[in-house]
Design an enzyme around this catalytic site. Structure first.
Site, PDB file in Angstrom:
ATOM      1  N   SER A 177      31.341  -1.144  10.958  1.00 55.25           N
ATOM      2  CA  SER A 177      30.782  -0.283   9.908  1.00 55.25           C
ATOM      3  C   SER A 177      29.285  -0.570   9.829  1.00 55.25           C
ATOM      4  O   SER A 177      28.837  -1.647  10.232  1.00 55.25           O
ATOM      5  CB  SER A 177      31.445  -0.636   8.573  1.00 55.25           C
ATOM      6  OG  SER A 177      30.784   0.015   7.508  1.00 55.25           O
ATOM      7  N   TYR A 195      34.287  -6.649   2.044  1.00 54.16           N
ATOM      8  CA  TYR A 195      34.392  -5.721   3.179  1.00 54.16           C
ATOM      9  C   TYR A 195      33.219  -5.945   4.136  1.00 54.16           C
ATOM     10  O   TYR A 195      33.407  -6.116   5.342  1.00 54.16           O
ATOM     11  CB  TYR A 195      34.395  -4.287   2.650  1.00 54.16           C
ATOM     12  CG  TYR A 195      34.415  -3.216   3.710  1.00 54.16           C
ATOM     13  CD1 TYR A 195      35.556  -2.981   4.464  1.00 54.16           C
ATOM     14  CD2 TYR A 195      33.291  -2.415   3.946  1.00 54.16           C
ATOM     15  CE1 TYR A 195      35.584  -1.970   5.431  1.00 54.16           C
ATOM     16  CE2 TYR A 195      33.315  -1.411   4.910  1.00 54.16           C
ATOM     17  CZ  TYR A 195      34.457  -1.199   5.645  1.00 54.16           C
ATOM     18  OH  TYR A 195      34.475  -0.209   6.602  1.00 54.16           O
TER      19      TYR A 195
HETATM   20  N1  LIG Z   1      35.732   6.299   6.880  1.00 60.07           N
HETATM   21  C1  LIG Z   1      34.571   5.712   6.870  1.00 60.07           C
HETATM   22  O1  LIG Z   1      33.593   6.205   6.260  1.00 60.07           O
HETATM   23  C2  LIG Z   1      34.371   4.407   7.592  1.00 60.07           C
HETATM   24  C3  LIG Z   1      33.074   3.904   7.685  1.00 60.07           C
HETATM   25  C4  LIG Z   1      32.855   2.727   8.334  1.00 60.07           C
HETATM   26  C5  LIG Z   1      33.907   2.054   8.928  1.00 60.07           C
HETATM   27  N2  LIG Z   1      35.165   2.547   8.818  1.00 60.07           N
HETATM   28  C6  LIG Z   1      36.263   1.770   9.439  1.00 60.07           C
HETATM   29  O2  LIG Z   1      37.098   2.621  10.173  1.00 60.07           O
HETATM   30  C7  LIG Z   1      38.389   2.051  10.247  1.00 60.07           C
HETATM   31  C8  LIG Z   1      39.427   3.127   9.943  1.00 60.07           C
HETATM   32  O3  LIG Z   1      39.258   3.564   8.609  1.00 60.07           O
HETATM   33  P1  LIG Z   1      39.537   5.063   8.130  1.00 60.07           P
HETATM   34  O4  LIG Z   1      38.285   5.590   7.602  1.00 60.07           O
HETATM   35  O5  LIG Z   1      40.246   5.810   9.167  1.00 60.07           O
HETATM   36  O6  LIG Z   1      40.473   4.795   6.853  1.00 60.07           O
HETATM   37  P2  LIG Z   1      42.058   4.887   6.667  1.00 60.07           P
HETATM   38  O7  LIG Z   1      42.507   6.274   6.848  1.00 60.07           O
HETATM   39  O8  LIG Z   1      42.343   4.201   5.376  1.00 60.07           O
HETATM   40  O9  LIG Z   1      42.630   4.055   7.896  1.00 60.07           O
HETATM   41  C9  LIG Z   1      42.854   2.684   7.875  1.00 60.07           C
HETATM   42  C10 LIG Z   1      44.038   2.415   8.784  1.00 60.07           C
HETATM   43  O10 LIG Z   1      44.256   0.994   8.862  1.00 60.07           O
HETATM   44  C11 LIG Z   1      45.643   0.739   8.757  1.00 60.07           C
HETATM   45  N3  LIG Z   1      45.866  -0.570   8.141  1.00 60.07           N
HETATM   46  C12 LIG Z   1      45.519  -0.973   6.900  1.00 60.07           C
HETATM   47  N4  LIG Z   1      45.955  -2.222   6.669  1.00 60.07           N
HETATM   48  C13 LIG Z   1      46.580  -2.614   7.798  1.00 60.07           C
HETATM   49  C14 LIG Z   1      47.263  -3.792   8.176  1.00 60.07           C
HETATM   50  N5  LIG Z   1      47.434  -4.823   7.329  1.00 60.07           N
HETATM   51  N6  LIG Z   1      47.796  -3.873   9.429  1.00 60.07           N
HETATM   52  C15 LIG Z   1      47.684  -2.838  10.284  1.00 60.07           C
HETATM   53  N7  LIG Z   1      47.059  -1.690   9.983  1.00 60.07           N
HETATM   54  C16 LIG Z   1      46.531  -1.573   8.753  1.00 60.07           C
HETATM   55  C17 LIG Z   1      46.199   1.858   7.875  1.00 60.07           C
HETATM   56  O11 LIG Z   1      47.553   2.153   8.160  1.00 60.07           O
HETATM   57  P3  LIG Z   1      48.768   1.492   7.345  1.00 60.07           P
HETATM   58  O12 LIG Z   1      48.386   1.506   5.908  1.00 60.07           O
HETATM   59  O13 LIG Z   1      49.951   2.310   7.688  1.00 60.07           O
HETATM   60  O14 LIG Z   1      48.893   0.116   7.915  1.00 60.07           O
HETATM   61  C18 LIG Z   1      45.320   3.036   8.257  1.00 60.07           C
HETATM   62  O15 LIG Z   1      45.914   3.827   9.263  1.00 60.07           O
HETATM   63  C19 LIG Z   1      38.399   0.874   9.269  1.00 60.07           C
HETATM   64  O16 LIG Z   1      38.265  -0.328   9.974  1.00 60.07           O
HETATM   65  C20 LIG Z   1      37.176   1.118   8.426  1.00 60.07           C
HETATM   66  O17 LIG Z   1      36.624  -0.067   7.931  1.00 60.07           O
HETATM   67  C21 LIG Z   1      35.432   3.711   8.163  1.00 60.07           C
END
Ligand SMILES: NC(=O)c1ccc[n+]([C@@H]2O[C@H](COP(=O)([O-])OP(=O)(O)OC[C@H]3O[C@@H](n4cnc5c(N)ncnc54)[C@H](OP(=O)(O)O)[C@@H]3O)[C@@H](O)[C@H]2O)c1
Length: 263
Positions: free
Chosen positions: A138, A151
């Site tokens: 991120s 985070y």
């Molecule tokens: N969206 C943004 O603006 C943004 C910006 C910077 C970085 N990111 C990064 O991108 C990545 C994906 O995020 P996203 O935006 O797609 O959000 P999201 O839709 O909330 O996806 C997060 C995913 O992680 C999985 N997860 C959570 N806890 C877990 C665990 N204990 N074990 C295995 N899987 C787990 C969740 O699935 P389950 O709950 O089914 O396990 C979910 O599919 C993250 O690392 C986040 O920090 C996102």
């Protein structure tokens, strides 16, 4: 990507799901992981090549289970070409309102679970003499962001770990790509932890106005193919200007981020 075996964590939603769809379109053979089998199956149902996709439920917060699962499916996992460490949870709470348990959860899932999985994968990459780690970090892994202390720390830790690993692997054909997204339109803020460990539950405005996740996935796949070391993706302000100012004008940046209305 054609024929490459690619393992994506957090593939049941958001960025992980969009990456799965983009990589499937390019002919990759996928392994999808996350805690919730149902959402992983929903991702699989969106693929053109559903039969070339395996679902492996996995909780990154349960370190022993990661190891057991890895060994149980070793015949499959030893052939992985690219591991995309995408799974993660965010946070929305001031330090003074955040329980220690929330900090433990953030570091366990975002950092230690990823480290455990990557260590296991590394052994097989080394035996094969090739492999590629992709880490969805991120911009908050490059500078501290208010309300995301745990985070940010977990994402900083990923950079420390994988930059050290990159140096250790200098003689090997094992690549590392750190992806630093800004605001991407997913449910990350809904799924973020509040200070007491409950779900934040609301979609932030910045998230809703963020880069469409399909576009982010397309750009990320291009960065993976180009084997970039580090790649920033998202809006100009948070994913390009902010990293530049924080790197070259850190004191100015500290003032800006302190006054920003980031929620
Ligand atoms: N969206 C943004 O603006 C943004 C910006 C910077 C970085 N990111 C990064 O991108 C990545 C994906 O995020 P996203 O935006 O797609 O959000 P999201 O839709 O909330 O996806 C997060 C995913 O992680 C999985 N997860 C959570 N806890 C877990 C665990 N204990 N074990 C295995 N899987 C787990 C969740 O699935 P389950 O709950 O089914 O396990 C979910 O599919 C993250 O690392 C986040 O920090 C996102």
């Amino acid at each position: 990507m054609k024929g490459k075996k690619i393992w994506i964590t957090g593939a049941g939603s958001g960025i992980g799901r969009a990456l799965a769809i983009a990589l499937d379109e390019q002919g990759a053979s996928l392994i999808l992981s996350g805690r919730t089998k149902k959402t992983l199956q929903a991702t699989q149902s969106l693929l053109q090549r559903k039969d070339d996709c395996i679902i492996l439920p996995l909780d990154l917060g349960k370190f022993e289970e990661i190891e057991t699962m890895y060994h149980a499916h070793h015949d499959l996992l030893k052939n992985v070409d690219i591991l995309i460490n995408n799974a993660g949870i965010s946070q929305r709470s001031l330090v003074e309102n955040t329980t220690f348990d929330v900090y433990k959860k953030l570091i366990n899932i975002n950092y230690l679970g990823t480290v455990r999985l990557s260590q296991l994968m590394l052994k097989d990459f080394k035996i094969k003499g090739k492999g590629h780690f992709v880490i969805i970090s991120s911009t908050a892994g490059k500078f501290g962001v208010p309300l995301r202390s745990g985070y940010s720390a977990s994402k900083f830790a990923l950079h420390g770990f994988f930059e050290a690993l990159r140096a250790e692997l200098v003689e090997e054909a094992i690549d590392i790509t750190m992806i630093c997204p800004g605001f991407i339109n997913t449910d990350i803020s809904k799924n973020a932890l509040s200070g007491d460990g409950s779900l934040h539950g609301t979609k932030d405005e910045a998230q809703s106005n963020g880069m469409p996740v399909e576009l982010m996935a397309k750009k990320t796949v291009a960065a993976i193919k180009a084997k970039k070391s580090e790649y920033f993706v998202g809006g100009f302000r948070e994913a390009h200007l902010a990293p530049f100012v924080s790197r070259f004008f850190p004191n100015l940046f500290r003032k800006i981020i302190a006054r920003s209305k980031v929620t």
